[in-house]
Scaffold this active site. Structure first.
Site, PDB file in Angstrom:
ATOM      1  N   CYS A 264      53.357  40.269  70.327  1.00  0.00           N
ATOM      2  CA  CYS A 264      53.661  39.256  69.310  1.00  0.00           C
ATOM      3  C   CYS A 264      53.766  39.766  67.881  1.00  0.00           C
ATOM      4  O   CYS A 264      54.805  39.600  67.252  1.00  0.00           O
ATOM      5  CB  CYS A 264      52.618  38.145  69.365  1.00  0.00           C
ATOM      6  SG  CYS A 264      52.833  37.132  70.809  1.00  0.00           S
ATOM      7  N   PHE A 265      52.681  40.341  67.338  1.00  0.00           N
ATOM      8  CA  PHE A 265      52.684  40.635  65.899  1.00  0.00           C
ATOM      9  C   PHE A 265      53.878  41.505  65.476  1.00  0.00           C
ATOM     10  O   PHE A 265      54.617  41.130  64.567  1.00  0.00           O
ATOM     11  CB  PHE A 265      51.372  41.304  65.457  1.00  0.00           C
ATOM     12  CG  PHE A 265      50.177  40.387  65.412  1.00  0.00           C
ATOM     13  CD1 PHE A 265      50.256  39.067  65.818  1.00  0.00           C
ATOM     14  CD2 PHE A 265      48.952  40.854  64.956  1.00  0.00           C
ATOM     15  CE1 PHE A 265      49.154  38.223  65.771  1.00  0.00           C
ATOM     16  CE2 PHE A 265      47.842  40.024  64.904  1.00  0.00           C
ATOM     17  CZ  PHE A 265      47.952  38.717  65.316  1.00  0.00           C
TER      18      PHE A 265
END
Ligand code: NAD
Length: 423
Positions: A264-265
């Protein structure tokens, strides 16, 4: 309500299993036969604490998986869309999976009176209104709000604590321009005690990016402070403790180390940077967040070179492959960057991870994968800790150099020959 879930990856499987545990009838679909077969034989295709027990309890009475889209869609009132939205080369988000699945579901909608699509995939602002709704309208010949609806429901789970986060979320965000659909989806979430924030589509889409961008910024911030502190011989953990006592700052996400990874990040910060730039705004802060993060795993190698160099031909042990403990996910893991860098330096690598060796072997088949962490320590001249698996705390490191990128020995029971990345 009968629920279907499309995409039984990390997010979809947790959503499907969680909803089934809460008593809903859930029909899941995924194009990956291997995942579908595993789920139907109560075997989780990913490692996540507690997931196996839920599958054992709910499959097949309340949860079954299919390779097709039709049956789950036709037999449900709402479909949670959880397909991947990976990065393209320049950081732009790929909507290929989402568009493809919405087109197929739109076709199927021709045979149905009404259906609600709940988008859980992370998508850049504007996607629901400018892509999802038009694609479904075109494929089905039907009208948004009258024949079908769409609600944006971003997912905030943390891998490694995914079920905990499913059952006890901080908040639920629901975004739509259709109040009736919002009400129906809110009912599905009625067993949850947390606040439910109702917004428009774009706001819900942006909340997900803003959350991840903020957390990523906090990590790059403490890593930058850590890199500066290290040059002064300061232990960054003490600095983090001191600043975290300020209520305005909070102690969370203030652990310096080898940087953020995971599915994600990196992907989400890159996607919003790309989209902002496309819109004519230069996101200087978020670019720097990515820059700091890109360089952070290299700090381990610089340390190794300074203490044990030259690296060429040295036997180096790598403990941990996942971006964090509690998961077998190696997507964007700093450990993979470390492997590539050390291979370029011509080191001889010995590797152990309790959950992710099979996945890593597919990317790097020719490395030495050993069957225990202790064997790695015994075999090597120096050891790098790349994931905070608790079992690495109790090894006998003897006098071997241990470089810790994950703050595993935060309470100071450190190996004899030890150095932290920012402490
Ligand atoms: P994933 O790659 O693990 O899972 C996606 C699944 O969708 C795969 O199993 C794939 O086979 C399936 N799929 C793709 N096209 C399909 C189709 N046409 N029909 C049926 N199945 C199809 O991805 P993920 O990690 O679960 O992430 C899903 C979304 O949620 C992404 O947008 C991600 O950014 C977001 N998200 C992920 C996390 C996380 O921690 N993993 C957290 C929050 C949000």
């Amino acid at each position: 309500m009968n629920i279907s879930v499309v995409g039984l990856g990390y997010v979809g499987l947790i959503q499907a299993a969680g909803m089934a545990k809460l008593g809903h009838n859930v029909l899941g679909s995924d194009m990956d036969k291997n995942k579908v077969d595993k789920i139907n034989s109560k075997e989780p295709p990913i490692y996540e604490n507690g997931l196996k027990e839920i599958l054992q309890e709910t499959v097949p009475s309340r949860f079954s998986a299919y390779q097709e889209l039709k049956k789950p869609f036709m037999e449900s009132d709402a479909t949670f869309i959880c397909v991947g939205t990976p990065s393209k080369r320049q950081g732009e988000m790929s909507l290929h999976q989402l568009e493809n699945v919405m087109r197929q579901l739109g076709e199927l909608l021709k045979e149905k009176k009404y259906h609600i699509f709940v988008i859980k995939s992370t998508v850049v602002p504007g996607t629901c209104e400018n892509i999802v709704i038009p694609v479904v309208e075109k494929a089905s010949g039907k009208k948004f709000k009258k024949d079908f609806s769409v609600v944006m429901n971003p997912e905030f789970l943390r891998e490694g604590e995914a079920l905990e986060d499913f059952f006890d979320p901080d908040r639920i965000v629901l975004g739509s321009s259709d109040k009736t659909a919002l009400k129906k989806i809110k009912e599905i979430y009625s067993p949850f005690k947390c606040p439910v924030l109702e917004t428009g589509f774009k706001e819900a889409e942006m909340i997900k990016y803003a959350s991840n961008a903020f957390l990523a910024t906090k990590i790059s911030f403490i890593n930058e402070i850590g890199n500066i502190s290290k040059t002064f011989g300061i232990d960054t953990n003490i600095v983090a403790k001191g600043i975290g006592m300020d209520k305005r700052i909070s102690p969370h996400f203030l652990k310096s180390g080898i940087g953020f990874g995971g599915s994600c990040f990196p992907k989400d910060v890159n996607a919003i940077v790309y989209k902002a730039t496309e819109k004519g705004y230069n996101p200087k802060l978020l670019r720097s967040v990515l820059d700091v993060n890109r360089d952070q795993p290299l700090k381990m190698i610089e340390l190794l070179d300074r203490k044990e160099g030259p690296i060429k031909g040295k036997k180096i042990g790598l403990l941990g492959l996942t971006f964090k403990a509690g998961t077998d996910d190696i997507r964007e893991s700093p450990a993979l960057v470390t492997i590539k860098e050390l291979l370029m330096e011509e080191a001889e690598l010995y590797i152990y991870d309790p959950k992710a060796m099979e996945k890593t072997k597919k990317l790097f088949p020719h490395l030495n994968y050993l069957s225990s962490a202790q064997e790695v320590v015994d075999e090597c001249e120096a050891v790098l800790i790349l994931t905070e698996w608790p079992e690495f705390r109790t090894l006998d490191y003897g006098k071997k150099l241990v470089i810790d990128g994950k703050n595993l020995f935060f309470d100071n029971h450190r190996p004899e020959n030890y150095e932290g990345i920012c402490w």
